[in-house]
Design an enzyme around this catalytic site. Structure first.
Site, PDB file in Angstrom:
ATOM      1  N   GLU A 159      43.244  55.410  60.261  1.00 53.88           N
ATOM      2  CA  GLU A 159      43.089  55.533  61.358  1.00 53.88           C
ATOM      3  C   GLU A 159      44.068  54.376  62.220  1.00 53.88           C
ATOM      4  O   GLU A 159      43.886  53.726  60.920  1.00 53.88           O
ATOM      5  CB  GLU A 159      40.730  55.742  61.356  1.00 53.88           C
ATOM      6  CG  GLU A 159      40.624  55.815  62.139  1.00 53.88           C
ATOM      7  CD  GLU A 159      39.222  54.823  62.456  1.00 53.88           C
ATOM      8  OE1 GLU A 159      38.452  55.539  63.948  1.00 53.88           O
ATOM      9  OE2 GLU A 159      38.635  54.772  61.367  1.00 53.88           O
TER      10      GLU A 159
ATOM     11  N   LYS B 116      38.375  62.046  67.476  1.00 54.74           N
ATOM     12  CA  LYS B 116      37.418  62.330  66.458  1.00 54.74           C
ATOM     13  C   LYS B 116      35.794  62.136  66.989  1.00 54.74           C
ATOM     14  O   LYS B 116      36.076  61.980  68.540  1.00 54.74           O
ATOM     15  CB  LYS B 116      37.562  60.713  65.989  1.00 54.74           C
ATOM     16  CG  LYS B 116      36.364  60.059  65.025  1.00 54.74           C
ATOM     17  CD  LYS B 116      36.107  58.450  65.006  1.00 54.74           C
ATOM     18  CE  LYS B 116      35.177  58.024  63.915  1.00 54.74           C
ATOM     19  NZ  LYS B 116      35.643  56.799  63.872  1.00 54.74           N
TER      20      LYS B 116
ATOM     21  N   CYS C 277      37.363  59.251  59.938  1.00 58.68           N
ATOM     22  CA  CYS C 277      35.978  58.236  59.035  1.00 58.68           C
ATOM     23  C   CYS C 277      34.628  58.858  58.896  1.00 58.68           C
ATOM     24  O   CYS C 277      34.407  59.560  58.191  1.00 58.68           O
ATOM     25  CB  CYS C 277      36.507  56.967  59.767  1.00 58.68           C
ATOM     26  SG  CYS C 277      36.184  55.539  59.055  1.00 58.68           S
TER      27      CYS C 277
ATOM     28  N   VAL D 284      34.376  50.385  56.678  1.00 63.22           N
ATOM     29  CA  VAL D 284      33.406  49.215  56.503  1.00 63.22           C
ATOM     30  C   VAL D 284      32.291  49.967  55.865  1.00 63.22           C
ATOM     31  O   VAL D 284      31.651  48.306  55.665  1.00 63.22           O
ATOM     32  CB  VAL D 284      33.648  48.709  57.951  1.00 63.22           C
ATOM     33  CG1 VAL D 284      34.941  48.420  58.254  1.00 63.22           C
ATOM     34  CG2 VAL D 284      32.487  49.591  58.381  1.00 63.22           C
TER      35      VAL D 284
END
Length: 262
Positions: free
Chosen positions: A38, A108, A141, A168
């Site tokens: 990304e 996205k 993501c 993350v």
């Protein structure tokens, strides 16, 4: 065909340097279909909308053209995270391209955390693109946490999902197996590594890029520290068998009339 990913730590605000890194790593590669992370050209942790806008460009701009040149030099198809602008709107996008130009773009849809302060949510739905006889879908993501994302691509006929990420949170490293099984698709996850700490924001990216087959088998996986280009051979046609048993097909057995609707 050979699919793969480039796991690395993009340098924030240095698209030329990141492109040179990609170019160097792809030299003499045997991969046919590559997924990049990304926002692979710019980095992720923007101070604000204005900073992000200064690093963005339209589809067909300079850095898109540079990626096309890289694709041509290596005879490879690339899906890359990309900071796209259209007018005053910014999109966290993925662009699919080859030596002939842009094949398609995904924006996205499910924005994560402070992305909501910078990006406009995607407005192109979940398109599926044809690469010869193979059908490819794109995700970015946080899209993974919504089962409808990959399910929509699978229902539209995607054989392979190219998933660019800056993960993350730790959950998808396990959940990706379920997403592959419940949709009977190949998933190529290209996650980034490294740390970005800017203006009081800190993001630590967990790597773990991998390729998973329609049965949930991990064909290729690397750690949260490794950097480089990795690939594995697959048979994309296997994704067209949607049977779990002789009498159970994940699409034919659906009962949408009983599923929740707003």
């Amino acid at each position: 065909m050979k699919v793969g990913f480039l796991q690395f730590s993009p340098k924030f605000g240095e698209p030329k340097e990141n492109l040179n890194f990609i170019k160097t790593k792809l030299k003499n590669s045997s991969i046919n279909l590559l997924t990049l992370p990304e926002l692979a050209l710019t980095g992720y942790t923007f101070k604000d909308y204005e900073e992000a806008y200064s690093l963005s460009e339209e589809i067909g701009g300079n850095f898109t053209q540079e990626l096309i040149k890289i694709a041509e030099e290596n005879d490879i198809i690339i899906a890359s995270g990309f900071l796209e602008k259209e007018g005053k709107s910014l999109y966290n996008s993925s662009v699919l391209l080859d030596k002939n130009g842009v094949i398609g773009v995904y924006r996205k849809i499910h924005l994560f955390y402070k992305e909501k302060n910078i990006f406009t949510p995607g407005n192109k739905g979940f398109p599926v693109f044809s690469i010869g006889d193979i059908r490819v879908g794109l995700l970015i993501c946080f899209d993974w946490i919504f089962p409808e994302s990959i399910r929509t691509l699978a229902l539209k006929g995607a054989d392979i999902v190219l998933h660019s990420a800056n993960l993350v949170l730790p959950y998808y490293q396990t959940a990706i197996l379920t997403r592959a099984i419940e949709n009977r698709v190949f998933i190529v996850l290209a996650n980034r590594i490294g740390r970005e700490e800017r203006f009081g924001q800190e993001n630590v990216f967990i790597g773990g890029s991998k390729v998973v087959d329609p049965s949930g088998k991990v064909l290729l996986e690397i750690s949260d520290k490794e950097e480089g280009l990795f690939g594995v051979n697959i048979n994309p046609i296997l994704a067209r068998n949607k049977n779990i048993t002789e009498l159970n097909n994940i699409f034919e057995d659906r009962r949408p009339e009983f599923y929740y609707k707003d």
